[in-house]
Design an enzyme around this catalytic site. Structure first.
Site, PDB file in Angstrom:
ATOM      1  N   GLU B   7      35.003  46.632  38.773  1.00 16.85           N
ATOM      2  CA  GLU B   7      33.604  47.003  39.020  1.00 16.85           C
ATOM      3  C   GLU B   7      33.084  47.690  37.765  1.00 16.85           C
ATOM      4  O   GLU B   7      33.738  48.613  37.275  1.00 16.85           O
ATOM      5  CB  GLU B   7      33.480  48.011  40.151  1.00 16.85           C
ATOM      6  CG  GLU B   7      34.323  47.790  41.383  1.00 16.85           C
ATOM      7  CD  GLU B   7      34.463  49.098  42.178  1.00 16.85           C
ATOM      8  OE1 GLU B   7      33.428  49.670  42.550  1.00 16.85           O
ATOM      9  OE2 GLU B   7      35.596  49.537  42.403  1.00 16.85           O
ATOM     10  N   ASP B  99      23.773  50.443  42.064  1.00 19.57           N
ATOM     11  CA  ASP B  99      24.600  51.508  42.619  1.00 19.57           C
ATOM     12  C   ASP B  99      23.872  52.835  42.383  1.00 19.57           C
ATOM     13  O   ASP B  99      24.317  53.693  41.630  1.00 19.57           O
ATOM     14  CB  ASP B  99      25.986  51.511  41.982  1.00 19.57           C
ATOM     15  CG  ASP B  99      26.954  52.384  42.778  1.00 19.57           C
ATOM     16  OD1 ASP B  99      26.575  52.831  43.873  1.00 19.57           O
ATOM     17  OD2 ASP B  99      28.069  52.624  42.293  1.00 19.57           O
ATOM     18  N   SER B 106      30.425  43.684  40.235  1.00 22.15           N
ATOM     19  CA  SER B 106      31.821  43.686  40.667  1.00 22.15           C
ATOM     20  C   SER B 106      32.313  42.252  40.632  1.00 22.15           C
ATOM     21  O   SER B 106      31.729  41.387  41.297  1.00 22.15           O
ATOM     22  CB  SER B 106      31.959  44.210  42.099  1.00 22.15           C
ATOM     23  OG  SER B 106      31.391  45.482  42.211  1.00 22.15           O
ATOM     24  N   THR B 107      33.363  42.017  39.878  1.00 25.40           N
ATOM     25  CA  THR B 107      33.880  40.645  39.811  1.00 25.40           C
ATOM     26  C   THR B 107      34.356  40.224  41.199  1.00 25.40           C
ATOM     27  O   THR B 107      34.732  41.078  42.016  1.00 25.40           O
ATOM     28  CB  THR B 107      35.090  40.543  38.865  1.00 25.40           C
ATOM     29  OG1 THR B 107      36.182  41.295  39.428  1.00 25.40           O
ATOM     30  CG2 THR B 107      34.766  41.027  37.466  1.00 25.40           C
ATOM     31  N   HIS B 160      35.786  50.578  37.237  1.00 25.72           N
ATOM     32  CA  HIS B 160      36.949  50.782  38.093  1.00 25.72           C
ATOM     33  C   HIS B 160      37.772  49.503  38.183  1.00 25.72           C
ATOM     34  O   HIS B 160      37.209  48.435  38.415  1.00 25.72           O
ATOM     35  CB  HIS B 160      36.505  51.180  39.501  1.00 25.72           C
ATOM     36  CG  HIS B 160      35.602  52.390  39.532  1.00 25.72           C
ATOM     37  ND1 HIS B 160      34.899  52.765  40.643  1.00 25.72           N
ATOM     38  CD2 HIS B 160      35.303  53.305  38.575  1.00 25.72           C
ATOM     39  CE1 HIS B 160      34.202  53.866  40.376  1.00 25.72           C
ATOM     40  NE2 HIS B 160      34.426  54.205  39.126  1.00 25.72           N
ATOM     41  N   ARG B 247      43.874  49.413  48.998  1.00 25.27           N
ATOM     42  CA  ARG B 247      43.273  49.029  47.720  1.00 25.27           C
ATOM     43  C   ARG B 247      43.458  50.201  46.768  1.00 25.27           C
ATOM     44  O   ARG B 247      42.977  51.302  47.042  1.00 25.27           O
ATOM     45  CB  ARG B 247      41.777  48.736  47.897  1.00 25.27           C
ATOM     46  CG  ARG B 247      41.061  48.445  46.574  1.00 25.27           C
ATOM     47  CD  ARG B 247      39.603  48.092  46.805  1.00 25.27           C
ATOM     48  NE  ARG B 247      38.849  49.161  47.430  1.00 25.27           N
ATOM     49  CZ  ARG B 247      37.772  49.754  46.907  1.00 25.27           C
ATOM     50  NH1 ARG B 247      37.320  49.369  45.734  1.00 25.27           N
ATOM     51  NH2 ARG B 247      37.127  50.707  47.557  1.00 25.27           N
TER      52      ARG B 247
END
Lengths: 64, 508
Positions: B7, B99, B106-107, B160, B247
C-alpha cells in the site's frame, strides 16, 4: 534501461533445478549501468531546475 | 502459502496554491481517474484497526482524537464520507482511494515478485495519469505527486508491505523473529533522506540517513499507525479467514523507487517469514530496537553497532548476514524465486560492505546519496544547503519529466526488473493466480452487477438472496485459476457463482 530477468515461481514440491542466469554480468543478464556520473546535459539539468525552496514549502498531513 | 502486497500513500501538493486542502485534493485526484460518475462499491466491513494481534482489543488509538477533530471538520464539507473516500477497485484488482489526506494505491495481492513489481509500477502510472487529468482540468501542471514518506516537517505517511501468514505461528514467535530483521532491513530497503526529523517537528539539516521512516519509529510493538508508530504493527485485520490466517502489516518500510530494492525488501521479508514458520530464524535479541533503528539509519558507513540483550554489539550488516545465512542454509532450492532472492541478498550485503557504488540504480539510499554528492560537487554546496532536501523530494516525484529517479531510469542508469509491457499489462490486469486478479476480472467483466467489493469478498446484485463470492480462503493458485475460468466464461456472475459453489459442493 537495464532489465533483470526474474524467474517464474514454481508450484508445489520442487525438483532440483538448474541455476538460471541471474542479473549478474557473468550470467548473461544485463550489464551494470554506467554510473560514472549523471548525464550533465539532462539529469543535472533536471536537478538544477528543482526549486531550492520546494521542500521548505512542502507540507503534508500525517498519514499512516 | 505466499501472498503479499504493497500500500502506498502518495504525497500530494499544488504548485499554484499557497494553502492546499489535502482532503479535497486527494479526493479530486482519485476522482480524476474516473471517466464516469463515482459509484460507491467498497465494503468497509472487516476493517477494524482496534483488534490487536497480541490477543486483545484496544478501546482507542493514539490518532483517534485527531481523527475525531478531522471528522468534525469533514462534517461541514459538501460531500459525504463515501464521496470523500472515493474508494475505487481497478481492473487490475488494485484499490485506489483517498486515505483521508493522501491518495493511496494498494496493489492487488501477488504471489510472485515480478507481479508485485509490475503492479507497484502500474500504481505510479495510475496516480500520475490521474494527476495529468486533474491538471488538464486546472489548466496547468499544478498537482505534483511524491512516492515518499515525509514532508521534512515531521509529518510522515506510509508505504506498508503486507504478507499472509499462518495464524498457527504464535505471534510472539513472529515478533521475536522479525524485530532484528526489520531494524536492519533499511540497509537494503531504505529510500534515503536528507536531514533528521521527529513526529510533528521540523527537520535538522546537515545529515543524510538511510531511511525516511526511521525517525518516526517510537515503539517496538503497537496497534497504532499514525502516532506512537511501531517497528512491528500489531493490527489484527487479516482480510482472510481469521481462524487460519493473519496479515502481517509492516509500516516501517520506505516507499521505494528502485524496483530492485522493492524486490529485495519483500523477497527477503518473505524468506524470513518462511524461516520463522520453520523455527529456523536466528536467535538474536536487540536491547533497544527503536534506538537501534535510528542509530543504524544515521550511519551511512554502516559501521554503527547496536546493543544486543546479551551485552554484545552488532552492526546492521551483521544482523542481515545472520538472517541471510539462516535462509541460505534452510531455504536454498525451495523454488527459483527464493533462490534469486537469496543470491541477490548475499551479493547486496557483500557490495554494501565492499563496493556500494555498484548498487547505484539498485538501492534507493545509495542512488540518492550518489546523486546528491555529485550535485554538491558540481554546485559546490554542503549538506546544510536546503536545496538538497528539495532534490530529495524531487527524487520521488512520479512525473516522468520532473522526477529525478525516473530521469535516472530514462538515462539507463537504473536497474529494471519489469519491462514496459509488464507494466502496461498490469495497468489493466491483475495477477492470474491470486484473488486480486479475480477481483479485477469481475470488475472488467461484470461492472454493472457488483453491489460491493472488498479484499475478501465480492457481492453481486440480482435476486433476493445475497450473491457473494467468498475469497477469505481462496489462495491456492489452482483454485483461483479454476474460479477465474468460470467468471471468464459465464454469461453472468450468478451463473459463475452457481457453478463455483456447485464445484465446491462436489469437492466437499
Amino acid at each position: 534501461m537495464k532489465h533483470i530477468a526474474m524467474p517464474e515461481r514454481r508450484e508445489g514440491p520442487v525438483d532440483p533445478m538448474p541455476k538460471q542466469p541471474g542479473p549478474s554480468e557473468e550470467g548473461g543478464g544485463p550489464k551494470r549501468p554506467d554510473i560514472g556520473s549523471p548525464d550533465k546535459d539532462s539529469l543535472l539539468k533536471r536537478m538544477r531546475k528543482v526549486d531550492p525552496k520546494q521542500a521548505e514549502r512542502y507540507r503534508q498531513r500525517t498519514g499512516e | 502459502m505466499r501472498l503479499f502486497g504493497i500500500e502506498t500513500e502518495y504525497g500530494i501538493t499544488r504548485d499554484d496554491l499557497e494553502e492546499v486542502d489535502p482532503v479535497v485534493e486527494s479526493m479530486e485526484l482519485v476522482r480524476a481517474h474516473l471517466t464516469a460518475s463515482f459509484e460507491r462499491r467498497w465494503d468497509y466491513a472487516g476493517e477494524d484497526p482496534h483488534e490487536d494481534a497480541r490477543g486483545f482489543r484496544v478501546s482507542g488509538l493514539a490518532q483517534d482524537k485527531e481523527e475525531d477533530e478531522f471528522a468534525k471538520l469533514d462534517a461541514h464539507r459538501p460531500f459525504s464520507f463515501h464521496e470523500m473516500k472515493s474508494d475505487l477497485v481497478l481492473p487490475n484488482g488494485a484499490r485506489f482511494y483517498n486515505d483521508h489526506t493522501h491518495p493511496e494505491y494498494s496493489t492487488p495481492e501477488c504471489r510472485r515478485l515480478k507481479d508485485l513489481l509490475a503492479q507497484d509500477r502500474a500504481g505510479e502510472r495510475i496516480v500520475q495519469r490521474a494527476a495529468d487529468r486533474r491538471n488538464q482540468s486546472l489548466g496547468g501542471e499544478y498537482v505534483q505527486l511524491y512516492k515518499n514518506n515525509t514532508d521534512f516537517h515531521g509529518h510522515s505517511y506510509g508505504c506498508h508491505d503486507n504478507y499472509l501468514a499462518l495464524r498457527s505461528i504464535p505471534f510472539p514467535q513472529l515478533t521475536a523473529g522479525l524485530l532484528p530483521f526489520l531494524v536492519s532491513r533499511q540497509v537494503i530497503a531504505g529510500a534515503g533522506k536528507v536531514g533528521i526529523e521527529a513526529q510533528e517537528s521540523g527537520v535538522v539539516p546537515g545529515q543524510f540517513q538511510l531511511s525516511q521512516r526511521a525517525d518516526f519509529m517510537e515503539t517496538d510493538l503497537s496497534v497504532d499507525t499514525m502516532h506512537n508508530r511501531p517497528i512491528l504493527n500489531t493490527r489484527d485485520e487479516p482480510h482472510a479467514d481469521p481462524k487460519k490466517y493473519r496479515r502481517l502489516h509492516l509500516i516501517i518500510g520506505d516507499a521505494n523507487m528502485c524496483e530492485y530494492a522493492t524486490a529485495l525488501k519483500v523477497g527477503t521479508t518473505q524468506l524470513v517469514l518462511d524461516l520463522i514458520e520453520l523455527g529456523a530464524a536466528p536467535s538474536l535479541v536487540l536491547e533497544q530496537p527503536v534506538t537501534a533503528v535510528k542509530q543504524l539509519s544515521r550511519d551511512i558507513d554502516l559501521k554503527a553497532a547496536v546493543r544486543r540483550q546479551n551485552g554484545q554489539t552488532i552492526t546492521a550488516l551483521d544482523i542481515q548476514e545472520q538472517y541471510y545465512r539462516a535462509a541460505e542454509r534452510t531455504l536454498a532450492g525451495l523454488d527459483e524465486e527464493s533462490d534469486w532472492v537469496l543470491n541477490e541478498w548475499g551479493e547486496t550485503l557483500r557490495l554494501l560492505a565492499q563496493d556500494r557504488h555498484r548498487l547505484v540504480g539498485k538501492l534507493d539510499w545509495v542512488t540518492k546519496l550518489w546523486l546528491l554528492e555529485t550535485f554538491m560537487r558540481e554546485e559546490r554546496i554542503g549538506w546544510d544547503d536546503p536545496w538538497l532536501a528539495s532534490l530529495d523530494l524531487a527524487y520521488h516525484n512520479v512525473h516522468p519529466v520532473r522526477g529525478l529517479y525516473l530521469g535516472l531510469e530514462a538515462e539507463g542508469k537504473a536497474w529494471r526488473m519489469t519491462t514496459e509491457a509488464d507494466v502496461e499489462r498490469a495497468l489493466s490486469v491483475g495477477p492470474p493466480d491470486t484473488r486480486g486478479g479475480l477481483r479485477g476480472l469481475c470488475i472488467r467483466r461484470f461492472p454493472d452487477h457488483i453491489r460491493s467489493m472488498q479484499w475478501e469478498r465480492i457481492q453481486f446484485t440480482g435476486g433476493l438472496m445475497p450473491r457473494t463470492l467468498e475469497m477469505g480462503d481462496l489462495f491456492e493458485p489452482a483454485e483461483v485459476r479454476a474460479c477465474a475460468e468460470l467468471f471468464e466464461t459465464a454469461d453472468s456472475p450468478l451463473d459463475a457463482l452457481r457453478a463455483w459453489n456447485g464445484r465446491k459442493d462436489i469437492g466437499s
